[in-house]
Design a protein around this motif. Structure first.
Motif, PDB file in Angstrom:
ATOM      1  N   LEU A  38     -32.764  58.746  39.363  1.00  0.00           N
ATOM      2  CA  LEU A  38     -31.675  57.923  39.899  1.00  0.00           C
ATOM      3  C   LEU A  38     -32.196  56.888  40.891  1.00  0.00           C
ATOM      4  O   LEU A  38     -31.726  55.744  40.925  1.00  0.00           O
ATOM      5  N   GLN A  39     -33.173  57.270  41.685  1.00  0.00           N
ATOM      6  CA  GLN A  39     -33.743  56.330  42.657  1.00  0.00           C
ATOM      7  C   GLN A  39     -34.410  55.156  41.953  1.00  0.00           C
ATOM      8  O   GLN A  39     -34.298  54.001  42.374  1.00  0.00           O
ATOM      9  N   VAL A  40     -35.087  55.460  40.844  1.00  0.00           N
ATOM     10  CA  VAL A  40     -35.739  54.394  40.076  1.00  0.00           C
ATOM     11  C   VAL A  40     -34.693  53.431  39.521  1.00  0.00           C
ATOM     12  O   VAL A  40     -34.855  52.201  39.566  1.00  0.00           O
ATOM     13  N   VAL A  41     -33.593  53.975  38.989  1.00  0.00           N
ATOM     14  CA  VAL A  41     -32.544  53.124  38.427  1.00  0.00           C
ATOM     15  C   VAL A  41     -31.901  52.263  39.507  1.00  0.00           C
ATOM     16  O   VAL A  41     -31.711  51.046  39.339  1.00  0.00           O
ATOM     17  N   ILE A  42     -31.571  52.847  40.642  1.00  0.00           N
ATOM     18  CA  ILE A  42     -30.847  52.121  41.699  1.00  0.00           C
ATOM     19  C   ILE A  42     -31.734  51.077  42.380  1.00  0.00           C
ATOM     20  O   ILE A  42     -31.341  49.915  42.563  1.00  0.00           O
ATOM     21  N   ASP A  43     -32.948  51.454  42.752  1.00  0.00           N
ATOM     22  CA  ASP A  43     -33.791  50.555  43.550  1.00  0.00           C
ATOM     23  C   ASP A  43     -34.573  49.540  42.712  1.00  0.00           C
ATOM     24  O   ASP A  43     -35.010  48.515  43.244  1.00  0.00           O
ATOM     25  N   TYR A  44     -34.757  49.827  41.416  1.00  0.00           N
ATOM     26  CA  TYR A  44     -35.571  48.918  40.600  1.00  0.00           C
ATOM     27  C   TYR A  44     -34.781  48.344  39.423  1.00  0.00           C
ATOM     28  O   TYR A  44     -34.618  47.124  39.306  1.00  0.00           O
ATOM     29  N   ALA A  45     -34.316  49.213  38.519  1.00  0.00           N
ATOM     30  CA  ALA A  45     -33.678  48.702  37.298  1.00  0.00           C
ATOM     31  C   ALA A  45     -32.458  47.851  37.611  1.00  0.00           C
ATOM     32  O   ALA A  45     -32.285  46.759  37.046  1.00  0.00           O
ATOM     33  N   LEU A  46     -31.620  48.326  38.502  1.00  0.00           N
ATOM     34  CA  LEU A  46     -30.431  47.554  38.840  1.00  0.00           C
ATOM     35  C   LEU A  46     -30.758  46.285  39.623  1.00  0.00           C
ATOM     36  O   LEU A  46     -29.957  45.337  39.658  1.00  0.00           O
ATOM     37  N   GLN A  47     -31.924  46.247  40.232  1.00  0.00           N
ATOM     38  CA  GLN A  47     -32.344  45.051  40.966  1.00  0.00           C
ATOM     39  C   GLN A  47     -33.157  44.094  40.102  1.00  0.00           C
ATOM     40  O   GLN A  47     -33.570  43.023  40.568  1.00  0.00           O
ATOM     41  N   GLY A  48     -33.417  44.509  38.850  1.00  0.00           N
ATOM     42  CA  GLY A  48     -34.196  43.667  37.943  1.00  0.00           C
ATOM     43  C   GLY A  48     -35.678  43.665  38.240  1.00  0.00           C
ATOM     44  O   GLY A  48     -36.405  42.770  37.818  1.00  0.00           O
ATOM     45  N   THR A  49     -36.174  44.675  38.954  1.00  0.00           N
ATOM     46  CA  THR A  49     -37.602  44.764  39.286  1.00  0.00           C
ATOM     47  C   THR A  49     -38.173  46.060  38.721  1.00  0.00           C
ATOM     48  O   THR A  49     -37.446  46.892  38.175  1.00  0.00           O
ATOM     49  N   SER A  50     -39.487  46.211  38.859  1.00  0.00           N
ATOM     50  CA  SER A  50     -40.151  47.416  38.381  1.00  0.00           C
ATOM     51  C   SER A  50     -41.047  47.969  39.489  1.00  0.00           C
ATOM     52  O   SER A  50     -41.611  47.186  40.282  1.00  0.00           O
ATOM     53  N   PRO A  51     -41.225  49.255  39.566  1.00  0.00           N
ATOM     54  CA  PRO A  51     -42.124  49.835  40.564  1.00  0.00           C
ATOM     55  C   PRO A  51     -43.576  49.509  40.234  1.00  0.00           C
ATOM     56  O   PRO A  51     -43.916  49.166  39.094  1.00  0.00           O
ATOM     57  N   SER A  52     -44.432  49.642  41.209  1.00  0.00           N
ATOM     58  CA  SER A  52     -45.841  49.268  41.035  1.00  0.00           C
ATOM     59  C   SER A  52     -46.545  50.166  40.019  1.00  0.00           C
ATOM     60  O   SER A  52     -47.537  49.762  39.409  1.00  0.00           O
TER      61      SER A  52
END
Length: 594
Positions: A38-52
């Motif tokens: 869920l953290q990955v979806v909220i902080d990255y996917a929904l923001q249009g970015t990807s984690p390092s």
């Protein structure tokens, strides 16, 4: 103390315990992974970015959401699978522990003296064997493993939560002292309520056992309604005590939930302000709140489990109360020379029952090998008590009982009793086949030997009339047989045992005169060469004895052969001339257990 005792039953399964704890560790790790998709979806996917750590060149949020979704399903699937395996493992360990405890308790009960069983309630003992022993599984498996899982999960979550936000973590754990205070406040009340519930449940078992055992008397005196009212009152009292316990545990859980809600509210308030300040992302906030639920879940589990443990502890302590009681008679270590010659000596023997009733006083009696001694006297004279000292149903309060010159207290009880055959009162019949009832003392006996013993006891004819002959299953306590038939089966059982020492306690008391004469012919053949004690109230039985011993108020009043005692015109003579009608009853009455 109780922890050490429970650990003793857990120790044989330490290998499986280690596997179960490893499974708990895996479950805790999977619990830690649950919020991160869920953290990955909220902080990255929904923001249009990807984690390092995202390896793909494509920065498509769809792929990231797909990965998070699949990860979520995999984590929950693994949680379910490992949870089922762990549940099976822990229940298996718990049931094995219960079986060990039950086996030990049952064996211990069989070794306890008749004095203990005379005081104890059968219904209460049944409840301890069947219900209280199950509390060990509750105590170990529903207490140990939830606490172990909670501790592991708490440790992992505390580390992760501190790394996310130490300030919020401090707020989250600030409620722990309140939870500990709650445990202290309700500890004693829950323990007392749990003990009361088990004692009242045990009382219900006692009522049922007593009523069904004496159902013929209940119906004969039309006491069905009165017994039913007593049962309903006992059942209500038991259920009320259970309701009291469950109410305490539920109220305790409700108070715990309120405290946890206060902690959650404080964290949400502080976390929201941290997000507004920009020191915490929304995804991290979601992860933290998710961990908070998982953090309070184990804490709540520990707190709720505590109430359950207190209830189980009461049951386990009732079991250990029996196990900690030492048998009144310690088993000896000496072996017997088998078969024994059969000399039995009572040397200055006195016996007082636990209730203070004196049964025997300064008995001195020597019975030679192969001699047949009849013991007569009024009810309560001590006849059955006297012969009960030979197989060590009781030990004398003072003096010695010797078999072949050896004090019976120094002998192994099993070895001693293997040399004794007994016909006791009342006749005890088990709800098994006729064949197995007769062969109870010699399970390896052949069918021919069983039938031969039945013929000697004049039981073969009525057995053959039964629908399945020797394979007929009799009712509880032999209810499908007459009193005389039951007594003939117990005589056959003693005949088949074929031991050097024979004890016959009222062997023909429930048999008609004609059948008695036929049985006595078989018994006369049996006692040849055997040391025999016959407690009898019929002269037809007594007059065949080598010697007659007359007991009066626990003392030997006189002894001698039938002719000698009649010629002496003493106590036995007065019994003889005062017998009831033509029944041949010594003293005109049937003697009791003492």
């Amino acid at each position: 103390m109780i922890v050490r005792k429970v650990a003793g039953y857990l120790w044989p399964y330490r290998g499986w315990l280690a596997i179960a704890l490893l499974q708990v560790g895996v479950l805790s790790g999977l619990e830690l992974l649950k919020p991160w998709p869920l953290q990955v979806v909220i902080d990255y996917a929904l923001q249009g970015t990807s984690p390092s750590w995202w390896p793909l060149r494509s920065r498509s949020p769809t792929a990231l959401v797909a990965l998070a979704s699949v990860s979520l399903v995999v984590v929950y699937a693994l949680l379910g699978l490992v949870g089922v395996i762990n549940n099976f493992t822990t229940i298996s360990i718990g049931q094995s522990m219960v079986n060990d405890l039950r086996s030990r308790l049952y064996a211990h009960l069989q070794r306890l003296s008749l004095s203990f069983h005379a005081r104890a309630s059968i219904g209460d003992l049944i409840y301890r064997v069947t219900a209280d022993t199950f509390a060990l599984q509750t105590l170990a498996m529903n207490g140990l493993f939830p606490v172990a899982a909670a501790v592991l999960l708490l440790g992992g979550m505390f580390v992760v939560m501190v790394r996310i936000d130490a300030y919020l973590t401090g707020i989250a754990v600030a409620i722990c002292p309140l939870l500990l205070l709650g445990i202290v406040l309700v500890n004693r009340r829950i323990t007392v309520a749990a003990t009361e519930m088990r004692e009242r449940e045990s009382a219900v078992f006692q009522l049922v056992q007593r009523n069904l055992t004496a159902i013929k008397v209940v119906q004969a005196f039309s006491r069905e309604e009165a017994e039913h009212r007593q049962f309903v009152a006992g059942s209500r009292a038991s259920l009320r005590s259970g309701l009291k316990l469950y109410t305490l545990q539920t109220a305790y859980g409700a108070a715990t939930n309120v405290i946890i809600a206060l902690g959650t509210a404080a964290v949400v308030w502080a976390g929201a302000h941290a997000v507004w300040r920009g020191t915490l992302t929304v995804g991290e906030m979601v992860v933290f709140v998710s961990y908070l639920a998982s953090l309070y879940g184990p804490i709540n589990s520990i707190v709720q489990t505590y109430g359950l443990i207190q209830g189980a502890k009461a049951g386990v302590m009732r079991v250990f109360a029996i196990l900690d009681g030492q048998p009144a008679m310690q088993d000896g270590e000496r072996e017997l020379s088998v078969p024994v010659r059969g000399e039995v000596v009572f040397r200055d023997v006195s016996f007082v029952y636990p209730d203070g009733a004196s049964a025997l006083h300064e008995i001195n009696l020597t019975v030679r090998p192969g001699e047949c001694v009849a013991i007569v006297g009024a009810t309560g004279a001590g006849k059955s008590t006297l012969v009960s000292l030979i197989p060590r149903f009781y030990d004398p309060t003072r003096g010695q009982v010797l078999v072949d010159g050896l004090d019976v207290r120094t002998l192994r009880t099993e070895a001693l009793r293997s040399q004794i055959s007994m016909v006791l009162q009342p006749p005890i019949i088990f709800p098994i086949s006729i064949h197995d009832n007769i062969a109870y003392g010699r399970p390896d006996a052949s069918r021919a030997d069983v039938e031969a013993a039945a013929r000697l006891a004049q039981a073969h004819e009525f057995i053959c009339r039964l629908h399945a002959g020797y394979e007929t299953i009799v009712g509880e306590q032999g209810a499908t047989l007459s009193e005389g038939e039951r007594q003939r089966l117990t005589i056959a059982r003693a005949l088949l045992r074929d031991s050097p020492i024979l004890i016959l306690d009222e062997p023909t008391s429930s048999i008609d005169v004609a059948t008695e004469a036929a049985i006595m012919q078989g018994i006369e053949r049996l006692i040849q060469g055997r040391t025999t004690f016959i407690i009898a109230h019929r002269l037809s039985t007594v007059q065949h004895a080598t010697r007659i011993v007359v007991l009066q108020r626990g003392e030997i009043g006189e002894e001698g052969s039938f002719a000698e005692l009649i010629a002496r015109r003493g106590m036995f003579y007065r019994m003889y001339v005062g017998r009831a009608g033509d029944s041949g009853v010594v003293g005109g009455e049937q003697v009791g257990i003492r």
